[in-house]
Design a protein around this motif. Structure first.
Motif, PDB file in Angstrom:
ATOM      1  N   ILE A 212       1.319   6.733   3.773  1.00 43.46           N
ATOM      2  CA  ILE A 212       0.691   7.762   3.512  1.00 43.46           C
ATOM      3  C   ILE A 212      -0.263   7.677   5.728  1.00 43.46           C
ATOM      4  O   ILE A 212      -0.857   8.135   5.842  1.00 43.46           O
ATOM      5  CB  ILE A 212      -0.284   8.368   3.247  1.00 43.46           C
ATOM      6  CG1 ILE A 212      -1.514   6.787   2.727  1.00 43.46           C
ATOM      7  CG2 ILE A 212       0.443   8.330   1.403  1.00 43.46           C
ATOM      8  CD1 ILE A 212      -1.963   6.529   1.698  1.00 43.46           C
ATOM      9  N   TRP A 213      -0.026   6.389   6.114  1.00 44.76           N
ATOM     10  CA  TRP A 213      -0.715   5.817   7.231  1.00 44.76           C
ATOM     11  C   TRP A 213      -0.381   6.011   8.463  1.00 44.76           C
ATOM     12  O   TRP A 213      -0.265   6.141   9.805  1.00 44.76           O
ATOM     13  CB  TRP A 213      -1.581   4.028   7.111  1.00 44.76           C
ATOM     14  CG  TRP A 213      -2.084   3.743   6.096  1.00 44.76           C
ATOM     15  CD1 TRP A 213      -1.569   3.396   4.336  1.00 44.76           C
ATOM     16  CD2 TRP A 213      -3.295   4.351   5.519  1.00 44.76           C
ATOM     17  NE1 TRP A 213      -2.494   2.989   4.000  1.00 44.76           N
ATOM     18  CE2 TRP A 213      -3.457   3.153   3.977  1.00 44.76           C
ATOM     19  CE3 TRP A 213      -4.702   4.330   6.582  1.00 44.76           C
ATOM     20  CZ2 TRP A 213      -5.048   3.397   3.348  1.00 44.76           C
ATOM     21  CZ3 TRP A 213      -5.815   4.365   5.642  1.00 44.76           C
ATOM     22  CH2 TRP A 213      -6.735   3.898   4.618  1.00 44.76           C
ATOM     23  N   GLU A 214       0.914   6.427   7.937  1.00 48.87           N
ATOM     24  CA  GLU A 214       2.443   6.925   9.161  1.00 48.87           C
ATOM     25  C   GLU A 214       2.080   7.499   9.880  1.00 48.87           C
ATOM     26  O   GLU A 214       1.169   9.347   9.343  1.00 48.87           O
ATOM     27  CB  GLU A 214       3.541   6.825   8.626  1.00 48.87           C
ATOM     28  CG  GLU A 214       4.023   5.095   7.949  1.00 48.87           C
ATOM     29  CD  GLU A 214       6.014   4.884   8.168  1.00 48.87           C
ATOM     30  OE1 GLU A 214       6.220   6.173   7.818  1.00 48.87           O
ATOM     31  OE2 GLU A 214       5.773   3.903   7.737  1.00 48.87           O
ATOM     32  N   ALA A 215       2.009   8.353  10.690  1.00 45.99           N
ATOM     33  CA  ALA A 215       1.682   9.084  11.541  1.00 45.99           C
ATOM     34  C   ALA A 215       2.865  10.300  11.397  1.00 45.99           C
ATOM     35  O   ALA A 215       3.878  10.102  10.926  1.00 45.99           O
ATOM     36  CB  ALA A 215       1.820   8.895  13.402  1.00 45.99           C
ATOM     37  N   LEU A 216       2.214  11.278  11.465  1.00 42.62           N
ATOM     38  CA  LEU A 216       2.905  12.766  10.868  1.00 42.62           C
ATOM     39  C   LEU A 216       3.447  13.114   9.470  1.00 42.62           C
ATOM     40  O   LEU A 216       4.201  14.151   9.857  1.00 42.62           O
ATOM     41  CB  LEU A 216       4.353  13.214  12.209  1.00 42.62           C
ATOM     42  CG  LEU A 216       3.512  12.930  13.523  1.00 42.62           C
ATOM     43  CD1 LEU A 216       4.822  13.176  13.992  1.00 42.62           C
ATOM     44  CD2 LEU A 216       2.654  13.857  13.784  1.00 42.62           C
ATOM     45  N   TYR A 217       2.823  11.896   8.434  1.00 45.31           N
ATOM     46  CA  TYR A 217       3.416  11.893   7.750  1.00 45.31           C
ATOM     47  C   TYR A 217       2.019  12.815   6.903  1.00 45.31           C
ATOM     48  O   TYR A 217       0.954  11.924   6.379  1.00 45.31           O
ATOM     49  CB  TYR A 217       3.934  10.592   7.043  1.00 45.31           C
ATOM     50  CG  TYR A 217       4.226  10.529   5.467  1.00 45.31           C
ATOM     51  CD1 TYR A 217       5.341  11.381   5.002  1.00 45.31           C
ATOM     52  CD2 TYR A 217       3.256  10.607   4.108  1.00 45.31           C
ATOM     53  CE1 TYR A 217       5.838  11.416   3.876  1.00 45.31           C
ATOM     54  CE2 TYR A 217       3.472  10.801   2.710  1.00 45.31           C
ATOM     55  CZ  TYR A 217       4.862  10.940   2.420  1.00 45.31           C
ATOM     56  OH  TYR A 217       5.262  11.326   1.465  1.00 45.31           O
ATOM     57  N   SER A 218       2.520  14.024   6.219  1.00 41.71           N
ATOM     58  CA  SER A 218       1.558  14.216   5.048  1.00 41.71           C
ATOM     59  C   SER A 218       1.979  14.679   3.686  1.00 41.71           C
ATOM     60  O   SER A 218       2.836  14.940   3.303  1.00 41.71           O
ATOM     61  CB  SER A 218       1.294  15.806   6.090  1.00 41.71           C
ATOM     62  OG  SER A 218       0.409  16.123   4.708  1.00 41.71           O
ATOM     63  N   THR A 219       0.386  14.982   2.760  1.00 42.33           N
ATOM     64  CA  THR A 219       1.180  15.242   0.992  1.00 42.33           C
ATOM     65  C   THR A 219       0.817  16.264   1.141  1.00 42.33           C
ATOM     66  O   THR A 219       0.886  17.049  -0.305  1.00 42.33           O
ATOM     67  CB  THR A 219       0.556  14.482  -0.025  1.00 42.33           C
ATOM     68  OG1 THR A 219      -0.542  13.680   0.863  1.00 42.33           O
ATOM     69  CG2 THR A 219       1.414  12.572   0.710  1.00 42.33           C
TER      70      THR A 219
END
Length: 268
Positions: A212-219
């Protein structure tokens, strides 16, 4: 001659070092500003529905007031009632506008001694009306903490975490709650403070606690199951934590049942 040349070379190195330090500071300042601007955009997108609702209700109340005044005889009492409603809706929009505009002031981009607890309390006061509109209750427990740091960084961290908590709470139909904490905390003999934000959402599964801390990853998803988040909020938080040599972690809150984000930063 040898001593003179050595002295000249040292002076040149010192000048170059100073230039490099200024360049790094300028880059970090730009990144800080960009992170603040991005945070405003992210939160505006998340809270945009409530702002639009307030604008719509403002227009409707004004139209009702006009209609009441055009009646024969004019219904002044009803018109005043509708005008008071429109004033309240206008204030909600104005509060959000003021909230957004004050986020990137120049003095907030300078490292200086600040009272962190007072800064957090001010943000909560400004954002509570938006949360209340969606039935979300905010509670906080703050220790008095003073730190030599960047006000903009602290604000950016908190707003991004609050934006996440807000979205998480919308996935629950009742008992929507967000809890904030601030306490002094020493890690590895280094004095600092920890900011925590917990929510009553569905929490974070173990397999997502790093990604979740990575760029462009979203839940975040919309009503149709499509990804709706930018995937930038926690990346900005991660960038600030790295820049200030802090520590971050996410776990599930035992009391509220949702996610609990903890950000530790040094006092100076």
């Amino acid at each position: 001659s040898y001593v003179l040349n050595a002295s000249t070379n040292i002076d040149a190195v010192l000048v170059q070092t100073e230039m490099t330090e200024r360049t790094i500071e300028e880059v970090l300042d730009k990144n800080r500003t960009l992170g603040g601007l991005a945070t405003i955009g992210i939160s505006s997108a998340v809270f945009g529905h409530e702002t639009q609702t307030s604008i719509t209700q403002f227009k409707m109340a004004n139209e009702e007031a006009i209609e009441s005044l055009l009646e024969s005889p004019p219904d002044v009492k009803e018109a005043l009632h509708e005008l008071n409603l429109s004033k309240n809706h206008a204030n909600q929009v104005a509060q959000w506008g003021a909230f957004a505009l004050t986020r990137i002031k120049r003095d907030k981009r300078t490292r200086k001694q600040i009272e962190v607890s007072a800064l957090l309390e001010k943000i909560i006061l400004e954002i509570t009306p938006t949360f209340r509109t969606s039935g979300i209750e905010i509670s906080s427990s703050f220790e008095e903490v003073h730190a030599k740091t960047f006000a903009m960084d602290i604000e950016t961290v908190l707003i991004n975490l609050l934006t996440n908590a807000y979205s998480a709470c919308l996935n629950t139909s009742e008992n929507r709650k967000v809890s904030l904490g601030l306490n002094a905390l020493t890690i590895e003999n280094k004095e600092g403070f920890e900011v925590t934000v917990s929510d009553s959402g569905s929490g974070v599964h173990d397999e997502f606690k790093e990604i979740i801390w990575e760029a462009l990853y979203s839940t975040k998803t919309d009503d149709e199951g499509n990804i709706s988040g930018t995937g930038l909020g926690l990346t900005i938080v991660q960038s600030i934590v790295d820049d200030l040599e802090g520590v971050r972690k996410v776990e599930n809150d035992e009391i509220l049942g949702g996610a609990k984000f903890s950000i530790w930063l040094p006092l100076k």
